[in-house]
Write a protein that holds these residues in place. Structure first.
Motif, mmCIF file in Angstrom:
data_model
loop_
_atom_site.group_PDB
_atom_site.id
_atom_site.type_symbol
_atom_site.label_atom_id
_atom_site.label_comp_id
_atom_site.label_asym_id
_atom_site.label_seq_id
_atom_site.Cartn_x
_atom_site.Cartn_y
_atom_site.Cartn_z
ATOM 1 N N SER A 37 -8.935 1.663 4.739
ATOM 2 C CA SER A 37 -8.934 2.347 3.442
ATOM 3 C C SER A 37 -10.257 3.060 3.195
ATOM 4 O O SER A 37 -10.279 4.192 2.708
ATOM 5 C CB SER A 37 -8.694 1.339 2.304
ATOM 6 O OG SER A 37 -7.345 0.989 2.249
ATOM 7 N N ARG A 57 -4.515 3.540 -1.839
ATOM 8 C CA ARG A 57 -4.132 2.187 -1.406
ATOM 9 C C ARG A 57 -3.297 2.312 -0.153
ATOM 10 O O ARG A 57 -2.069 2.448 -0.216
ATOM 11 C CB ARG A 57 -3.409 1.476 -2.546
ATOM 12 C CG ARG A 57 -4.354 1.240 -3.709
ATOM 13 C CD ARG A 57 -3.668 0.772 -4.971
ATOM 14 N NE ARG A 57 -4.670 0.371 -5.968
ATOM 15 C CZ ARG A 57 -4.395 -0.122 -7.160
ATOM 16 N NH1 ARG A 57 -3.130 -0.280 -7.533
ATOM 17 N NH2 ARG A 57 -5.357 -0.461 -7.987
ATOM 18 N N ARG A 58 -3.986 2.255 0.990
ATOM 19 C CA ARG A 58 -3.402 2.700 2.243
ATOM 20 C C ARG A 58 -2.659 1.638 3.037
ATOM 21 O O ARG A 58 -2.169 1.924 4.127
ATOM 22 C CB ARG A 58 -4.510 3.299 3.125
ATOM 23 C CG ARG A 58 -5.072 4.606 2.578
ATOM 24 C CD ARG A 58 -4.001 5.680 2.521
ATOM 25 N NE ARG A 58 -4.504 6.932 2.009
ATOM 26 C CZ ARG A 58 -4.930 7.945 2.768
ATOM 27 N NH1 ARG A 58 -4.921 7.835 4.076
ATOM 28 N NH2 ARG A 58 -5.357 9.059 2.212
ATOM 29 N N THR A 107 -8.754 -3.540 -3.844
ATOM 30 C CA THR A 107 -8.629 -2.208 -3.239
ATOM 31 C C THR A 107 -9.835 -1.385 -3.680
ATOM 32 O O THR A 107 -9.712 -0.473 -4.500
ATOM 33 C CB THR A 107 -7.318 -1.521 -3.684
ATOM 34 O OG1 THR A 107 -7.320 -1.420 -5.114
ATOM 35 C CG2 THR A 107 -6.109 -2.307 -3.237
#
Lengths: 327, 327
Positions: free
Chosen positions: A163, A245-246, B146
């Motif tokens: 990310s 948000r990978r 995240t």
């Protein structure tokens, strides 16, 4: 397009290559070069042999990632890892292969981009092992990652790196958290999760299989065909839609062992079911009790990822893909 | 007990040492040796000078962690990091200091334990920067990490390592996610979050301060006194009660900038409030809009961590601790 597959000799890697061989446009463009890497030299499918280079190399060894990235592949599948049991048994090897190997790859891409603009797509195989008990009934997209294995920790850390490197623009990354793959082709192995596949795969060809847990054990599944579908979809997906948000939990099928067996009966009859031998194993029962059983994968579903919705489909996919359509 | 403080020259490190100096039993036992490390040589409080060794060293430099751990400290506070802005501006330095430095420390402890049994307590300073927008109104204990900065990524990865090393029994770790510390003592600095402290600290001593955002901006705060309290509590807490999820968002106070100002008025009057000069800054407004504003810290609260519940308390703590009780 130059495609690099790291972990190309593994089950998912080989099936991904078979899919590309049978559907050359699957990754969204013409592939003119394919680099296949694994710790044992991978084999290119015949249809792709002309454009393939195969290499035996360990991504975590010095210089390997740099050498692979020097040829500036446009699309990179990073499927290489040592499995959970080995990463737990050998702490140092797990961190070296699963964490340092991944970081070496990401760093090689970043440093290559300093020489001249370079921003490949990176599709990374993660795992639901990033989650640790206690779980809610369904693990949602925003549930925290508190792994209870070193393997899960290494995957969760790799996700964070993916990310951040994506956010910084070093590459376009996406992490794919695979459900347990079922039916795994091949021979029964010693993985604690092996029985989920064994009790279907073996009876379908007339062999006995051992069931070490109760029929009311619930777990989270997708077929090898769906797993390949996830990676192919991830390769072509518009990542703007994914946002920052990978890392995504993939869709799957939450099912009881009893439902596996009922589906086996519908597809292959009582004769197959009778080949399942019940041998309760407290060690395996304890390990399995720590695994996630169900997910709400709203984001991945909205982004177009698809898996099976009944065990009959999973068994039929296996019969088509592994048994030539016949049992 | 031998206590090692890494990052001992920083604001929280110095205040932790002051607390130990004034309350020698704060860490749950008699301290007979104190090793204080930072990139600039830390200063031991006078009351602790006799038992203190001070060192200028960078944890991420080769051999530093190993040398520190060779003396087998019983309790380790790892407070060292480069800040968010610097980690964002210098990608390589951020990963080297904030990730590799932490991993070097954890590895040094693991390897020391291979020579002879060794299992120190490790109290790690993490940050709410592990979270990234969009957030729920209140970020709960199970919300996913995240991060949207490299600093937050490095902290989130360090948290995962801390949990795994603790689970494997290499040390007893606990990660403390600090709210924004307010009122930060010292001079105004260029950190985007600086104004939250500046608009209280400066007017309390008759100086002007700049407010670059609206009064309706909400944020998450704890005083330096509470931050030290978190670390002291973490040092003595029964970690069996914490279980495997070793990283905790600390309690804090969710408040509007307008509530800060109202508290300032109650404590120091209109004269102080008039020293706040409104200078809207779009860059700072944008950065602040990405920060978490409120948390539900049920776990930490149940485990006995405590913070202020009104801004008046935060201001009064500053007056007592920094201004000799007088304004």
């Amino acid at each position: 397009m130059h495609v690099l597959v790291i972990g190309a000799a593994g089950m998912v890697g080989r099936k991904l290559l078979d899919r590309i061989a049978s559907e050359p446009g699957a990754l969204g463009g013409e592939i003119d070069r394919l680099t296949l890497v694994d710790v044992i030299e991978p084999v290119a499918p015949a249809a792709l042999a002309g454009i393939s280079i195969t290499k035996a190399a360990d991504l975590s060894d010095a210089g390997v990632a740099e050498a692979l990235i020097a040829s500036r592949p446009d699309m990179i599948f990073h499927l290489a890892a040592i499995v959970s049991g080995e990463a737990e048994a050998d702490f140092e090897k797990g961190y070296k292969v699963n964490l340092d190997g991944t970081r070496e790859l990401f760093e090689a891409i970043r440093l290559e981009g300093k020489k001249a603009p370079y921003r490949p797509r990176v599709v990374f195989a993660s795992s639901i092992a990033v989650f640790g008990t206690p779980f809610p009934d369904k693990i949602g997209d925003e549930f925290f990652t508190t792994p209870l294995t070193s393997y899960g920790t290494q995957k969760a850390i790799s996700e964070l790196l993916l990310s951040d490197y994506s956010r910084r623009g070093f590459f376009d990354g996406i992490g794919i958290r695979l459900p347990t793959i079922c039916i795994r082709p091949g021979k029964p192995n010693k993985a604690a999760s092996g029985f989920f596949s064994n009790i279907l795969r073996e009876p379908l060809v007339g062999h006995e299989a051992v069931l070490p847990v109760d029929e009311n054990v619930r777990h989270w599944f997708a077929s090898p065909r769906s797993a390949v579908g996830f990676f192919v979809h991830a390769a072509t997906l518009d990542l703007d839609k994914v946002g920052s948000r990978r890392n995504l939990s993939m869709p799957g099928l939450s099912a009881l062992v009893g439902e596996e067996i009922a589906a086996l009966k519908r597809v292959a009859g009582d004769k197959a079911v009778k080949l399942i031998r019940r041998e309760p194993d407290a060690t395996i029962q304890k390990i399995v009790a720590g695994w996630a059983t169900d997910f709400d994968t709203k984001r991945a579903t909205e982004l177009g990822f698809r898996a099976e919705t009944a065990f009959d489909e999973i068994i039929k996919a296996h019969i088509e893909d592994e048994l030539g359509g016949n049992i």
